[in-house]
Design a protein around this motif. Sequence first.
Motif, PDB file in Angstrom:
ATOM      1  N   LEU B  33       0.822  -1.208   0.000  1.00  0.00           N
ATOM      2  CA  LEU B  33       0.000   0.000   0.000  1.00  0.00           C
ATOM      3  C   LEU B  33       0.848   1.248   0.000  1.00  0.00           C
ATOM      4  O   LEU B  33       1.949   1.266   0.553  1.00  0.00           O
ATOM      5  CB  LEU B  33      -0.926  -0.005   1.218  1.00  0.00           C
ATOM      6  N   PHE B  34       0.302   2.267  -0.622  1.00  0.00           N
ATOM      7  CA  PHE B  34       1.004   3.531  -0.805  1.00  0.00           C
ATOM      8  C   PHE B  34       0.062   4.697  -0.529  1.00  0.00           C
ATOM      9  O   PHE B  34      -1.145   4.576  -0.679  1.00  0.00           O
ATOM     10  CB  PHE B  34       1.499   3.669  -2.256  1.00  0.00           C
ATOM     11  N   TRP B  35       0.653   5.804  -0.156  1.00  0.00           N
ATOM     12  CA  TRP B  35      -0.054   7.070  -0.184  1.00  0.00           C
ATOM     13  C   TRP B  35       0.646   7.985  -1.187  1.00  0.00           C
ATOM     14  O   TRP B  35       1.867   8.163  -1.122  1.00  0.00           O
ATOM     15  CB  TRP B  35      -0.056   7.735   1.200  1.00  0.00           C
ATOM     16  N   TYR B  36      -0.157   8.496  -2.111  1.00  0.00           N
ATOM     17  CA  TYR B  36       0.321   9.489  -3.069  1.00  0.00           C
ATOM     18  C   TYR B  36      -0.323  10.827  -2.731  1.00  0.00           C
ATOM     19  O   TYR B  36      -1.447  10.886  -2.235  1.00  0.00           O
ATOM     20  CB  TYR B  36      -0.044   9.099  -4.505  1.00  0.00           C
ATOM     21  N   VAL B  37       0.392  11.913  -3.030  1.00  0.00           N
ATOM     22  CA  VAL B  37      -0.123  13.246  -2.767  1.00  0.00           C
ATOM     23  C   VAL B  37      -0.046  14.063  -4.049  1.00  0.00           C
ATOM     24  O   VAL B  37       0.858  13.876  -4.862  1.00  0.00           O
ATOM     25  CB  VAL B  37       0.652  13.927  -1.615  1.00  0.00           C
ATOM     26  N   GLN B  38      -1.022  14.925  -4.216  1.00  0.00           N
ATOM     27  CA  GLN B  38      -1.029  15.831  -5.373  1.00  0.00           C
ATOM     28  C   GLN B  38      -1.291  17.239  -4.880  1.00  0.00           C
ATOM     29  O   GLN B  38      -2.427  17.579  -4.507  1.00  0.00           O
ATOM     30  CB  GLN B  38      -2.081  15.401  -6.382  1.00  0.00           C
TER      31      GLN B  38
END
Lengths: 114, 109
Positions: B33-38
């Motif tokens: 699992l990952f968290w991406y931010v924009q």
Amino acid sequence: EPEVTQTPSHQVTQMGQEVILRCVPISNHLYFYWYRQILGQKVEFLVSFYNNEISEKSEIFDDQFSVERPDGSNFTLKIRSTKLEDSAMYFCASTRTVVGYEQYFGPGTRLTVT
Amino acid sequence: AQRVTQPEKLLSVFKGAPVELKCNYSYSGSPELFWYVQYSRQRLQLLLRHISRESIKGFTADLNKGETSFHLKKPFAQEEDSAMYYCALYPNQGGKLIFGQGTELSVKP
């Protein structure tokens, strides 16, 4: 730091026209992806590409879509006959290796089909 | 079915308040699992991944297999944390990521 680039940043086209979205992945990366995001919805996987062939594609990626790596640097997504519902942000991504590594995303191309 | 759910479209907090962005997943195997931010007008970028167990910009996330969750936390939110946050599942098949709907975090001064 190397980045994935995408051109154009915004493309407006008429329904039924063909469009080609271009991406330049990071140079030593081996795996390439296209995702799309319809306004207000989630980012959805379209297709993955490795060793000059498609390794996986989603249900969205029908016969209207194709991908190509025409040379050592570009990675393109072609939509043969655009529909209104193809209007979305299209993101290209690349990664050096598939297992658990960060995918590097491009800034996206906003496709508007009128 | 492989799915990622982020129940909150928008989370609004004041600067200095704790933040928790929720993420639940559905996957039968052992997930990555990952968290991406924009950030505004910027590209998606990786914030953190569960296998590295690192803290980036004060954010942490713990994988809870029993609750199938991977919530993102920060004890004291900063205004510069305002962004869209996406939880993503890598189901060990061909490299694709499965994203949640995203949560917009707004940190007010």
